[in-house]
Design an enzyme around this catalytic site. Structure first.
Site: not given
Ligand code: PLP
Length: 393
Positions: A55, A108, A180, A205
């Protein structure tokens, strides 16, 4: 029958080999054994590097953290168990009761929820403003404001943020600028070169890219902030697992190629959709008919993204007919997969909004967001031509 070695005794290390594996070994071990208490002291005091408990850190996380650091031009980033864990590390790990944070109004969905529901419960005030409108961002600033969180290209309307304006605002008011960068990825946009203080990724993603890993990553320019976010993630159990990190490393090896291919196909698909009579409008930042085209050209320096949005003529019936006719394409709420995926905001990501609010964002029943994958471009366009015709004729 007699054996003096109890069967559960583990070997120390792997069998010797003068050669070494070309693939990073997967290290699922939760715990790491030390030689002596003195040796453990050396480790905890930072005199030598070593792992103790997964962890807190493990080799597979460090391998991808350094790779992601290089991609963003940063050092000391933290790998988290999901993209949302990375967002949480920033908002919950760095802010305190009484602070105020401003978010882009098209973040998001889960980030918006965290801002609207969870932070206020902890006494952290939040405001949302259009990241394309610096005056609106400026108007939201209060004496308690600590940071602004934006996405460079928003979901699903692919609006482009005024990153230069927001960066200037953050410098002027001594605010942390958090980006982000999931949609744009460091292949198209490197936020630290545009004034960002912290960069967030959903590695789930495009970076890992195969829809089989859930991970996130966050990195700050200031090492002290990285330390605080790392400790917060370790304490709250938000770090990533070795197997996910191992798979993500494999995905990252082909990331550049995948991104370039998907980006080129997306540009092609956008043009193809725009020529169809059944399509009301197409949204792609690199097309000259995109409202933020000039800003996109400036920010992304000619690069694009793999996302294309478009609106079909017709309502829900046309949308249903379209997903039925789009053979081989997954109607699934994700992005960045090797396969093209379709998302329908009105029934999924934006279903909680009122119809009025959706209409203001332009998210009518015919609106689809496409995450373009690695299919043959001609074959992919042919699927869309056929499905749009089936849905709108
Ligand atoms: C999918 C996504 C997230 C969250 O990511 P997870 O891995 O699903 O928790 C945050 N920001 C954006 C822009 C995303 O597309």
């Amino acid at each position: 029958m007699k054996n003096s070695r109890p069967s559960v005794m583990r070997p120390h290390g792997l069998p010797e080999s003068a050669s070494h594996p070309v693939v990073t070994p997967l290290s699922p071990s939760v715990v790491y054994a030390s030689e002596t208490p003195d040796a453990l002291d050396d480790q905890y005091e930072g005199r030598v590097h070593g792992y103790t408990y997964s962890r807190e850190g493990h080799p597979n996380a460090d391998v991808i953290a350094r790779r992601l650091d290089d991609m963003e031009g940063a050092t000391g980033g933290v790998v988290t168990g999901s993209g949302m864990a990375a967002v949480s590390a920033v908002l919950l790990g760095l802010l305190k009761t009484g602070d105020h944070v401003i978010g882009g109004d098209q973040l998001y969905g889960r980030s918006l929820r965290l801002m609207k529901e969870d932070l206020p419960r902890l006494g952290i005030e939040t405001s949302l403003a259009n990241p394309g409108d610096v005056a609106a961002m400026r108007a939201a600033i209060r004496p308690e404001t600590r940071m602004i969180l934006v996405e460079a290209v928003s979901n699903p309307t692919l609006a482009v943020a005024d990153i230069a304006g927001i960066a200037a605002l953050c410098r002027e008011h001594d605010l942390l600028m958090v980006v982000d960068n999931t949609f744009t990825t460091p292949r198209a946009f490197r936020p630290f070169e545009h004034g960002a203080d912290i960069v967030i990724h959903s590695v789930t993603k495009l970076l890992a890219g195969h829809s089989d890993v859930m991970l996130g990553y966050v990195v700050a320019k200031d090492p002290a902030l990285n330390d605080r976010m790392r400790v917060f993630c370790v304490t709250t159990g938000m770090t990533g697992s070795p197997f996910d990190c191992w798979l993500a490393e494999r995905g990252l090896l082909s990331f550049d190629l995948r991104f370039d291919r998907a980006e080129a196909t997306a540009a092609r698909l956008a043009d193809c959709l725009a020529a169809l009579p059944g399509v009301k409008r197409v949204i792609y930042p690199n097309r000259t008919d995109h409202p933020d085209h000039a800003r996109a050209a400036d920010l992304l320096q000619g690069r694009g993204c793999n996302m294309v949005s478009f609106e079909l003529n017709g309502g829900r019936d046309a949308a249903n007919a379209f997903t039925r006719a789009a053979e081989g394409l997954s109607f699934a709420p994700t992005l960045g997969d090797v396969g093209t995926t379709l998302s329908h905001p009105a029934s999924s990501s934006h279903r909680a909004l009122t119809a009025d609010h959706r209409a203001r964002l332009g998210l009518h029943e015919g609106f689809f967001r496409v995450s373009v994958g690695l299919e043959d471009p001609d074959a992919l366009c042919a699927i869309f031509v056929q499905a749009v015709a089936a849905a709108t004729s």
